[in-house]
Design a protein around this motif. Sequence first.
Motif: not given
Length: 183
Positions: A77-91, A159-163
Amino acid sequence: MLDVLAADLFPGNYVIAPSDGIDAPRGTEGGRAEKIAAALHDRWDDCTLFVIHADGAGDPTEARKRQVDPGIEAARALREERAIVAAACIPVREIEAWMLPDQEVFRALGAAEVLCPKDPERELDPKLTLRRLLEHGGLRRRPEDLYRFFGEKIRLEALGALPAFCTFRDELTAALRDLAATL
């Protein structure tokens, strides 16, 4: 991990700049969503990919819904002119659980033999488990001082053993594809 993923997605055709840890500017008011939006907005021109961390506190889906998604929406909403590329890191609970599956990292630290938990994401208090493993291994170091070391040394296969980690890896892969599409 970025290098490994980028190498698979874009063989010979990528550059990864150094990563920076960012937080909301001091004095940012509001909740987690406003702080995420302020942090992204503050570094918007410096970054092309954002990784947003939140502890899952036992329910990573709910943590994403309550914290990360509203933060990304507020930033958009603050910066509609550019896409935000993001990934969530949530253990599942805390990021320290992702420091627990690889006995080789403890050996690289010089620890005596430690017994890593079979399912680190089921640990109710991963920080306490990590402290205990360090102590049993004869190491007198604070876990907070070892994040970078573990991040650089832990094997992705472990780490690949952790869902929850696999969810993050898959989301990061999708974010890299999205980033390539915007460039």
